[in-house]
Design an enzyme around this catalytic site. Structure first.
Site, PDB file in Angstrom:
ATOM      1  N   ASP A 137       0.862  -1.182   0.000  1.00 23.62           N
ATOM      2  CA  ASP A 137       0.000   0.000   0.000  1.00 23.62           C
ATOM      3  C   ASP A 137       0.900   1.234   0.000  1.00 23.62           C
ATOM      4  OD1 ASP A 137      -2.322   1.859   0.959  1.00 23.62           O
ATOM      5  OD2 ASP A 137      -3.244  -0.123   0.763  1.00 23.62           O
TER       6      ASP A 137
ATOM      7  N   SER B 295     -11.430  -2.138   1.348  1.00 24.63           N
ATOM      8  CA  SER B 295     -10.032  -2.005   1.776  1.00 24.63           C
ATOM      9  C   SER B 295      -9.864  -2.373   3.240  1.00 24.63           C
ATOM     10  CB  SER B 295      -9.552  -0.565   1.589  1.00 24.63           C
ATOM     11  OG  SER B 295      -9.097  -0.328   0.290  1.00 24.63           O
TER      12      SER B 295
ATOM     13  N   HIS C 100      -4.517   5.785   3.885  1.00 26.16           N
ATOM     14  CA  HIS C 100      -5.023   4.448   3.559  1.00 26.16           C
ATOM     15  C   HIS C 100      -4.176   3.362   4.203  1.00 26.16           C
ATOM     16  CE1 HIS C 100      -6.168   1.194   0.559  1.00 26.16           C
ATOM     17  NE2 HIS C 100      -7.351   1.699   0.868  1.00 26.16           N
TER      18      HIS C 100
END
Length: 557
Positions: A207, A412, A240
């Site tokens: 990520d 996610s 994120h």
């Protein structure tokens, strides 16, 4: 454009009004971005300075008023512009960003030098893979992608050829005490009575670059981020990835991760804008760790990779990287997507074709499918992902940048719930194969047909239940403690373990926990040994102290 290679073909159709510009090295697109933004029929653009790329879109009326053709002519004549190429759409409807003047050429293992010799004088090599078997070629001036591909087809050292694909906006998120609802929902407290993880089980988050200074993550990243983990040259911190890491290994009272004692690494990729082969490079890096069973001189028994992102279609370099890494033993947990569709989605759809890939859909607190979550026959299992906007207590509470917290939602954040539970399972028995892991997750999943009468069959086995899954692991690794003066006969000719501890230690430890840890460690060694270490064998464990006292355990593999 019909793009052929040695094993299949990809039909790419230009999308009207959408284009990608590649600028020459040393030039930036600021002037072009500014000029385009002033055009009446211009809709929007995305400029990626570090890669010299600009993606832009005209509105539907631009072609009719000749605005679009005039602007394209100007861009093609601009001395700072290397090439202008349409955005394409593949046969499944995915947008494909094809980088002009470059090709990805994969070669058969061991034939790299021979291939480079054959390419010399015709093609220059823009980039070489560190862990995979491919080169990025810079095409000669005036040579088109399709013709170059056809010319390279007959070189025997080449395995396959594909365009250099580029991905943008691939993070799968919805655009914020006590254990939170999501952890209660999967019965995490029951799982934690058995284990909270093991440092020889590696969780890898592929990520963005995380903010590891966050109090909930500091303990997991005491050594910082290694340069070897950077596959994006990206200095911008990512909410994120920070959020996902806190779900997996958070170590703060209000931000408890699912497997906090497992080792975690963060492989930095750029989900906002990046060449797909760079993401594949990170996957091949995990393959190298799994094959070496080692990372920074520390043993690694198993690797679980969390991939909370999408690709624009079935990108072969990503597919083959996952396929090879999975064959080496890496387990991939992927997000099923946030388009509320049952259509194709990658890489999660590889769950049906690659052994070792799990696809995870998202659930709201009620157990119903989250409104945004994809659903399809490729989904393996569902897990808490949050209800979606407005972000509140019905969503997933996570760490965020600048030591803050946020409620978030998306597949996610469903995926790391499953990745964390698989890490817990492997912490007790790292010898579990993919079939066993899948079987346990499926058999222990909570049915959600009542909450989802219209599409439950497209949400995998049901809702993840960490407590039940870990109970299955416990049952298969049951410890039977006998009185110290009882002699337990060997069964099945099983192996024996003898342990001697200091006399001042035995009186000050919890013998049940100590015995459990010894048996867990014994189990971890099973797939490192051979001979009579097989399923069904009995391991006799004798724990002695220097005063002559002993505890004898019987452990069935």
């Amino acid at each position: 454009m019909q793009f052929m290679n040695k094993k299949n073909k990809t039909v790419l159709t230009p999308v009207k009004g959408e284009y990608l510009i590649k600028f020459k090295e040393g030039y930036e697109g600021e002037k072009q971005v500014r000029n385009l933004s002033e055009i009446e029929r211009f809709k929007h653009s995305k400029w990626v300075p570090k890669d010299n790329l600009l993606i832009f879109t005209f509105d539907e009326q631009a072609e009719k008023t000749h605005t679009m053709s005039e602007i394209l002519d100007e861009l093609n004549e601009d001395q700072t512009v290397e090439a202008v190429i349409p955005v394409f759409e593949d046969e499944e409807g995915f947008r494909r960003l094809v980088v002009p003047n470059r090709l990805l050429v994969a070669y058969h293992p061991g034939l790299k030098d021979a291939l480079i010799d054959k390419l010399a004088g015709t093609y220059s090599i823009a980039e070489q893979s560190r862990f995979g078997n491919w080169l990025i070629l810079e095409l000669p001036e005036g040579v088109e992608l399709t013709s170059a591909s056809e010319n390279l087809e007959d070189i025997p050292e080449i395995d396959y050829i594909e365009p250099v694909y580029y991905g943008v906006n691939d993070a799968e998120e919805i655009s914020t005490n006590d254990v939170r609802w999501n952890l209660n929902s999967i019965n995490i407290n029951d799982a934690w009575t058995i284990t909270k993880g093991n440092p020889e089980i590696l969780i890898a988050v592929i990520d963005g670059k995380p903010d590891i200074s966050h109090p909930s993550l500091k303990q997991s990243f005491q050594q910082g981020l290694s340069d070897d983990w950077d596959f994006a040259d990206n200095s911008i911190f990512s909410s994120h990835s920070t959020q996902i890491l806190s779900i997996l290994t958070g170590q703060r009272d209000d931000l408890q991760g699912i497997s906090p004692l497992s080792r975690i690494i963060s492989l930095s990729v750029n989900l906002n804008a990046q060449y797909y082969h760079q993401r594949a490079e990170a996957i091949y890096y995990l393959k190298s760790i799994m094959e070496a069973r080692l990372l920074d001189v520390q043993p690694v028994k198993r690797v679980v990779a969390n991939c909370s992102w999408k690709t624009s279609g079935d990108v072969r370099i990503i597919r083959e990287a996952i396929q090879e890494a999975a064959a080496a033993g890496v387990i991939f947990v992927t997000s099923a997507g946030n388009e509320n569709t049952s259509g194709a989605h990658y890489p999660s759809d590889y769950s049906k074709t690659i052994n070792g890939v799990f696809s995870v859909a998202a659930l709201a607190p009620s157990g119903r499918k989250a409104d945004y979550s994809n659903y399809s026959p490729t989904v393996t299992i569902s897990a808490p992902g949050g209800a979606g906007q407005p972000f509140d207590d019905d969503d997933i509470y996570c760490a965020d940048l600048n030591n803050s917290t946020a409620f978030v939602a998306g597949t996610s954040f469903a995926a790391p719930h499953v990745a964390g539970v698989i890490a817990l399972m492997l912490s007790v028995n790292p010898a579990l194969d993919i079939e066993s892991i899948s079987d346990i997750l499926v058999r222990t999943a909570v049915p959600i047909s009542e909450q989802n009468p219209g599409n439950w069959q497209y949400l995998g086995a049901g809702k993840l239940d960490a407590g039940k899954a870990m109970d299955e692991i416990r049952k298969n690794n049951e410890i039977i403690t006998e009185p110290t003066d009882t002699d337990i006969p060997d069964q099945h000719g099983g192996p024996k373990i003898n342990i001697t501890i200091a006399d001042d230690t035995f009186d000050n430890i919890d013998t049940d926990l100590f015995a459990k840890e010894i048996c867990n460690r014994a189990c971890m060694e099973i797939n490192q040994l051979s001979g009579n270490w097989v399923l069904g064998s009995n391991v006799r464990i004798t724990i002695n102290d220097s005063n002559g006292s002993s505890v004898i355990l019987n452990y069935t593999i």
